[in-house]
Design a protein around this motif. Structure first.
Motif, PDB file in Angstrom:
ATOM      1  N   CYS A 229       0.847  -1.192   0.000  1.00  0.00           N
ATOM      2  CA  CYS A 229       0.000   0.000   0.000  1.00  0.00           C
ATOM      3  C   CYS A 229       0.879   1.237   0.000  1.00  0.00           C
ATOM      4  CB  CYS A 229      -0.909   0.019   1.229  1.00  0.00           C
ATOM      5  SG  CYS A 229      -2.287  -1.140   1.076  1.00  0.00           S
ATOM      6  N   TRP A 279      -8.196  -5.657  -0.834  1.00  0.00           N
ATOM      7  CA  TRP A 279      -8.949  -4.412  -1.054  1.00  0.00           C
ATOM      8  C   TRP A 279      -9.647  -3.986   0.234  1.00  0.00           C
ATOM      9  CZ3 TRP A 279      -8.840  -0.848  -4.693  1.00  0.00           C
ATOM     10  CH2 TRP A 279      -9.852   0.112  -4.704  1.00  0.00           C
ATOM     11  N   GLU A 283      -9.193  -0.701   2.615  1.00  0.00           N
ATOM     12  CA  GLU A 283     -10.327   0.183   2.967  1.00  0.00           C
ATOM     13  C   GLU A 283     -10.379   0.419   4.473  1.00  0.00           C
ATOM     14  OE1 GLU A 283     -13.836  -1.744   1.472  1.00  0.00           O
ATOM     15  OE2 GLU A 283     -14.089  -0.192  -0.045  1.00  0.00           O
ATOM     16  N   ARG A 286      -7.558   2.640   5.708  1.00  0.00           N
ATOM     17  CA  ARG A 286      -7.725   4.050   5.329  1.00  0.00           C
ATOM     18  C   ARG A 286      -8.488   4.824   6.396  1.00  0.00           C
ATOM     19  NH1 ARG A 286     -10.228   3.329   0.436  1.00  0.00           N
ATOM     20  NH2 ARG A 286      -8.342   2.413  -0.364  1.00  0.00           N
ATOM     21  N   ASP A 293      -5.191   8.849   2.745  1.00  0.00           N
ATOM     22  CA  ASP A 293      -4.784   8.733   1.338  1.00  0.00           C
ATOM     23  C   ASP A 293      -4.120   7.391   1.024  1.00  0.00           C
ATOM     24  OD1 ASP A 293      -5.753  11.234   0.738  1.00  0.00           O
ATOM     25  OD2 ASP A 293      -3.880  12.222   1.359  1.00  0.00           O
ATOM     26  N   PHE A 295      -3.528   3.785  -0.282  1.00  0.00           N
ATOM     27  CA  PHE A 295      -4.158   3.086  -1.421  1.00  0.00           C
ATOM     28  C   PHE A 295      -3.444   1.759  -1.690  1.00  0.00           C
ATOM     29  CE2 PHE A 295      -0.693   5.532  -3.088  1.00  0.00           C
ATOM     30  CZ  PHE A 295      -0.160   4.778  -4.124  1.00  0.00           C
TER      31      PHE A 295
END
Ligand SMILES: Cc1cc2nc3c(=O)[nH]c(=O)nc-3n(C[C@H](O)[C@H](O)[C@H](O)COP(=O)(O)OP(=O)(O)OC[C@H]3O[C@@H](n4cnc5c(N)ncnc54)[C@H](O)[C@@H]3O)c2cc1C
Length: 436
Positions: A229, A279, A283, A286, A293, A295
């Protein structure tokens, strides 16, 4: 599984990253889970064009395959490396299993020292000089950047004169007596064949072993994943590793235990499941303060298959031998230990696990005289899996297989009649550590 529980499992997996693998693998006696076959079709016979010939053909461009190809070429062999992807490094770069584990181990005098030298040290030093590898010093585990590693591996092939073919899926062999005569490749240019005096199976899955009718075991292991990430500098989570690139962190999950890595339906199911897990973990992360930010940088192009076919070699290294510093006259390199791992059901801490010798015979199949095996499918007993398939050990077996392949093909001998003192001399000349 409920989403919360799912994420807890993901977090637990990630937290265990620095601890190394937690559970063992189980041998499957004969074959992988059979596919649900709906019937059979007959393929008409066809002519296959021979598009290349080399002294040595290496199947698979992972850590073992690249080390084998470069090392064979440095000995003067004409080498062709065949890889199905469009990059080198195998799981190391393509699945982001970045930490080069097992470079160090306990020596007889009680010191903890770097034991893996040669190709492994060369590439880590090179990446460090580019600012693309951290923690290279003795006692630490080097962690490179995967894109830099792909770049450097291609440069090393180029510099040593290895010819490279990407996007070629090895699909079978043609035999001449008991020898492998040609490797069949499925490519965008059609079905083609390449011939060689000697083949190195560095496919990780021992694909040539299967086609050649060699002796092997099939092992089931965890199939998991690693991913990176970006903008993750502020992330607070146990086991997430730093990488050489600022703000980029490395994540890990063990995935599912005792999985069949040769079943395409199972592999597809796991890939979809693990990508979703990556994923959803991103999430979740975050939501941490300072991580707005963050990702998902890459969900990695290779699924984390740890172990499938493993050679039944002339001598499979056993865990007990490795714990007793067993000396072999045909030692071709030293294996290290995983300092975070506890062996023997947790009773032997990794820091107490000694260095171990790897005999040439563990790379040598029992039947085919012009085939060598390197990387995670060479011959070792299941209990030693935590050490035998790690990246540093793959560099060791790859380099040895490459030098041995060149010695055999240039000396016009087969893999079972090799001049072992000469092989060891050549390995030392390439910077390999043969004594611990
Ligand atoms: C989730 C996970 C985490 C891990 N973590 C670590 C870690 O932190 N540190 C560590 O040191 N090790 C780790 N490992 C182990 C290590 O990554 C692998 O064992 C090592 O990369 C094996 O190297 P290899 O060259 O033998 O095979 P691979 O890396 O599997 O490379 C094989 C290559 O052959 C190619 N290939 C295969 N079949 C064919 C074919 N038929 N035709 C053409 N090409 C083919 C593949 O595309 C690939 O490039 C981990 C493994 C997994 C799965």
């Amino acid at each position: 599984m409920k989403r919360r529980k799912f994420l807890q499992v993901a977090a637990a997996g990630a937290g265990a990253a620095a601890l190394g693998p937690l559970v063992g693998c189980t041998p499957v006696a004969t074959s992988p889970t059979p596919l649900d076959v709906k019937g059979y079709l007959k393929e008409p016979a066809r002519r296959i064009p021979v598009v290349d010939r080399a002294d040595v053909v290496v199947l698979g461009g992972g850590p073992a395959g690249v080390a084998a190809a470069v090392s064979a070429a440095r000995e003067g062999a004409d080498v062709l490396l065949v890889e199905r992807q469009y990059y080198l490094g195998g799981l190391w770069t393509g699945c982001c299993v970045l930490p080069v584990n097992n470079t160090d181990a306990l020596l007889k005098d009680g010191s903890w020292r770097r034991v893996v030298r040669g190709f492994s040290e060369e590439i880590c030093t090179r990446l460090t000089a580019m600012g693309m590898c951290i923690d290279i010093k003795e006692g630490s585990t080097p962690v490179p950047d995967p894109e830099a590693a792909k770049y450097v591996l291609e440069r090393m092939l180029e510099e040593s004169g290895v010819r490279l073919l990407y996007n070629c899926q090895g699909a079978g062999i043609l035999r001449s007596g008991d020898r492998v005569d040609a490797l069949i490749l499925e490519t965008k240019s059609g079905r083609v064949a390449v011939q060689a005096g000697l083949f190195v199976d560095a496919s990780g899955d021992g694909d040539i072993l299967e086609w050649a009718g060699e002796d092997f075991d099939i092992r089931r292991h965890q199939i998991g994943a690693m991913w990176r990430c970006g903008n993750a500098g502020a992330l607070q989570r146990k086991g997430v590793l730093d990488t050489p690139v600022k703000g980029v962190k490395l994540f890990h999950t063990h995935g599912e235990m005792e999985q069949d890595g040769l079943d395409i339906y199972n592999l597809t199911r796991l890939q979809v499941k693990l990508r979703r897990q990556m994923w959803e973990t991103a999430e979740e992360d975050r939501r941490q303060p300072g991580c707005e930010d963050l990702f998902l940088l890459d969900s990695t192009s290779l699924l984390g298959v740890r172990s499938t076919r493993v050679l039944r070699s002339l001598h499979n290294v056993t865990f007990d031998e490795s714990l007793r510093y067993t000396h072999y006259d045909d030692c071709i390199g030293i294996g290290g230990a995983d300092p975070w791992f506890s062996y023997r059901d947790g009773t032997l801490p990794g820091r107490k696990r000694p260095a171990w010798q790897i005999p040439y015979r563990s790379l040598v199949p029992r039947k085919v005289p012009n085939l060598l095996v390197a990387g995670r499918c060479f011959g070792y007993d299941e209990q030693i899996v935590y050490d035998a398939r790690e990246v540093a050990t793959c560099f060791v077996t790859g380099q040895a297989a490459g030098v041995a392949a060149a010695c055999a093909v240039l000396g016009r001998t087969d893999v079972r009649s090799l001049d072992i003192p000469h092989l060891r001399h050549r390995l030392q000349a390439q910077g390999v550590n043969l004594g611990a």
